[in-house]
Design an enzyme around this catalytic site. Structure first.
Site, mmCIF file in Angstrom:
data_model
loop_
_atom_site.group_PDB
_atom_site.id
_atom_site.type_symbol
_atom_site.label_atom_id
_atom_site.label_comp_id
_atom_site.label_asym_id
_atom_site.label_seq_id
_atom_site.Cartn_x
_atom_site.Cartn_y
_atom_site.Cartn_z
ATOM 1 N N ASP A 8 0.855 -1.191 0.000
ATOM 2 C CA ASP A 8 0.000 0.000 0.000
ATOM 3 C C ASP A 8 0.891 1.242 0.000
ATOM 4 O O ASP A 8 1.819 1.355 0.805
ATOM 5 C CB ASP A 8 -0.906 0.001 1.238
ATOM 6 C CG ASP A 8 -1.869 1.180 1.238
ATOM 7 O OD1 ASP A 8 -2.990 1.032 0.726
ATOM 8 O OD2 ASP A 8 -1.498 2.250 1.741
ATOM 9 N N ASP B 278 -4.134 2.530 -4.902
ATOM 10 C CA ASP B 278 -2.765 2.525 -4.366
ATOM 11 C C ASP B 278 -2.403 1.257 -3.604
ATOM 12 O O ASP B 278 -1.437 1.250 -2.852
ATOM 13 C CB ASP B 278 -2.526 3.766 -3.491
ATOM 14 C CG ASP B 278 -3.093 3.611 -2.090
ATOM 15 O OD1 ASP B 278 -4.116 2.909 -1.932
ATOM 16 O OD2 ASP B 278 -2.514 4.202 -1.163
ATOM 17 N N GLU B 279 -3.171 0.172 -3.783
ATOM 18 C CA GLU B 279 -2.762 -1.040 -3.080
ATOM 19 C C GLU B 279 -3.101 -2.308 -3.845
ATOM 20 O O GLU B 279 -4.033 -2.355 -4.640
ATOM 21 C CB GLU B 279 -3.340 -1.085 -1.668
ATOM 22 C CG GLU B 279 -4.823 -1.301 -1.590
ATOM 23 C CD GLU B 279 -5.350 -1.071 -0.172
ATOM 24 O OE1 GLU B 279 -5.526 0.099 0.201
ATOM 25 O OE2 GLU B 279 -5.577 -2.055 0.536
HETATM 26 N N1 DCP Z 1 -8.617 8.869 -0.602
HETATM 27 C C1 DCP Z 1 -9.605 9.835 -0.692
HETATM 28 N N2 DCP Z 1 -10.525 9.994 0.320
HETATM 29 C C2 DCP Z 1 -10.476 9.224 1.428
HETATM 30 C C3 DCP Z 1 -9.483 8.237 1.552
HETATM 31 C C4 DCP Z 1 -8.559 8.084 0.514
HETATM 32 O O1 DCP Z 1 -9.669 10.539 -1.701
HETATM 33 N N3 DCP Z 1 -11.375 9.404 2.411
HETATM 34 C C5 DCP Z 1 -7.617 8.745 -1.674
HETATM 35 C C6 DCP Z 1 -6.403 9.585 -1.360
HETATM 36 C C7 DCP Z 1 -5.380 8.616 -0.882
HETATM 37 C C8 DCP Z 1 -5.740 7.369 -1.659
HETATM 38 O O2 DCP Z 1 -7.153 7.412 -1.814
HETATM 39 O O3 DCP Z 1 -4.051 9.063 -1.146
HETATM 40 C C9 DCP Z 1 -5.337 6.087 -0.954
HETATM 41 O O4 DCP Z 1 -5.986 5.984 0.283
HETATM 42 P P1 DCP Z 1 -5.352 5.350 1.558
HETATM 43 O O5 DCP Z 1 -6.451 5.008 2.480
HETATM 44 O O6 DCP Z 1 -4.431 4.246 1.159
HETATM 45 O O7 DCP Z 1 -4.536 6.532 2.258
HETATM 46 P P2 DCP Z 1 -3.170 7.232 1.886
HETATM 47 O O8 DCP Z 1 -2.416 6.475 0.849
HETATM 48 O O9 DCP Z 1 -3.426 8.657 1.559
HETATM 49 O O10 DCP Z 1 -2.384 7.206 3.263
HETATM 50 P P3 DCP Z 1 -1.711 5.969 4.036
HETATM 51 O O11 DCP Z 1 -0.258 6.311 4.109
HETATM 52 O O12 DCP Z 1 -2.355 5.968 5.367
HETATM 53 O O13 DCP Z 1 -1.995 4.731 3.241
HETATM 54 CA CA CA Z 2 -4.895 2.183 0.205
HETATM 55 CA CA CA Z 3 -2.167 4.226 1.018
#
Ligand code: DCP
Ligand code: CA
Ligand code: CA
Length: 355
Positions: free
Chosen positions: A8, A106-107
């Site tokens: 991820d 992203d995962e």
């Molecule tokens: N995303 C979004 N709204 C949300 C959650 C996520 O638009 N409520 C989008 C932005 C994130 C992407 O999806 O960058 C991936 O979500 P993740 O839950 O994997 O979170 P992140 O990658 O941002 O952070 P982490 O480092 O916790 O994985």
């Molecule tokens: Ca994710």
């Molecule tokens: Ca992520």
């Protein structure tokens, strides 16, 4: 023994923004709606870990994020850009897996059971993946390793940010036990509330619960959380089986034997095939050249790359090599070029080669 990884990306949208503008890297970065001096509507999509240190989170109203850190860098969501980065990452990851399942932008899950012989090797393998992602894209990620998707996913949460967490089969129950209910894969806010009303506090409490009681209360979902709490998850890493191929053919007006003219035709077929591949966001692994000689003598020649790609130059080199190695020198009537063993990337915009 089954070994599954969950890869991820860390703070994905914001990390992508840092890549195209490294000068914001040491500042709080928030990607989401326009804060409009605190009067903006809409929410935070994500933010980097510096912004998180001020309490900013995904899903939070952008006006609140603005109140928490008004001089943060606030950027709008550029989904096509993140999709194109994602497609390249996924293409790279697929090459590391026996079975591959993308679960979001992203995962992805990678089943690597046939690629490593022990958990120690799996850890080294995960390091290699992590380094490769960083070397190619300058992006951090976290990786969870476990006996199934559930453990891999939850290990990855524990690995964040920028880490690798290995949970061996014999450690799984102990790893899950102290975690809060909400952390259990598949348990949302609502069901967590209900479980708390029933007196459960941790995942360990559910693991020890009376299975029948959970089933009576929640039906099949009750059985699922009971199994999950005990580290049981038999779901396969689900590989999409694309059986498609993309190809183009050309029939010469007269049968010809001039090698240069035939090669030129192969190159222009490669351009057409690559452009189609690119337009449909595919990556290919196998290249097949068809040569139909005078009469009806048809020959197929195939070459398999060790990885997925979208690169037109690579396609041209392989196609020409296939021709030079196999051409009998007889007159050629028709020539065809086809790529297969395709996988779907998402939103890929440019033809690119990353390995
Ligand atoms: N995303 C979004 N709204 C949300 C959650 C996520 O638009 N409520 C989008 C932005 C994130 C992407 O999806 O960058 C991936 O979500 P993740 O839950 O994997 O979170 P992140 O990658 O941002 O952070 P982490 O480092 O916790 O994985
Ligand atoms: Ca994710
Ligand atoms: Ca992520």
């Amino acid at each position: 023994m089954r070994i599954v990884l969950l890869v991820d990306m860390d703070y994905f949208f914001a990390a992508c923004e840092e890549v195209r503008n490294p000068s914001i890297k040491d500042k709080p970065v928030v990607v989401g709606a326009d804060p409009k001096n605190g009067y903006g509507r809409g929410v935070v999509s994500t933010c980097n870990y510096i912004a998180r240190s001020y309490g900013i989170r995904s899903g939070m109203p952008i006006s609140i994020a603005y109140r928490l850190k008004r001089d943060a860098i606030f950027l709008r969501v550029d989904e096509p850009y993140y999709e194109s980065v994602s497609a390249k990452i996924m293409a790279l990851l697929r090459n590391f897996a026996d079975k591959f399942e993308q679960v979001s932008i992203d995962e992805a899950f990678l089943d690597i059971s046939n690629r490593v012989k022990s958990y120690e090797e799996a850890y080294e393998y995960a390091k290699k993946i992590k380094d490769s992602i960083y070397a190619n894209f300058s992006l951090p990620c976290s990786i969870g390793i476990g006996q199934n998707k559930l453990i891999a996913k939850m290990a990855c949460e524990a690995a964040k940010p920028n880490g690798i967490k290995l949970v061996r089969e014999e450690e799984a129950k102990r790893f899950l036990e102290p975690l809060q209910l909400e952390k259990l894969y598949g348990v949302g806010k609502k069901s967590a509330e209900r479980l708390k009303e029933l007196g459960f506090k941790t995942i360990g409490d559910i693991a020890k619960a009376n299975k029948q009681l959970l089933i009576n209360e929640f039906g099949s979902f009750g059985l699922e959380i009971y199994e999950h709490a005990n580290g049981i998850d038999n779901e396969e890493v689900f590989e999409e089986n694309e059986i498609k191929s993309i190809g183009r053919e050309h029939t010469f007006e007269h049968d010809i034997d001039e090698g240069e003219r035939i090669k030129n035709e192969i190159l222009s077929l490669a351009d057409e095939v690559a452009s189609e591949v690119n337009k449909s966001c595919f990556y290919f692994k196998r290249v097949t050249l068809k040569i139909r000689y005078e009469g009806f003598d048809e020959h197929l020649h195939t070459y398999s790359l060790g990885y997925y790609t979208q690169d037109v130059e690579k396609l041209k080199r392989v196609a020409i090599m296939l021709f030079e190695q196999n051409n009998t020198g007889e007159k050629v009537r028709k020539i065809g070029l086809r790529v297969s063993n395709l996988i779907k990337g998402r939103g890929q915009k440019r033809i690119n080669e990353y390995f």
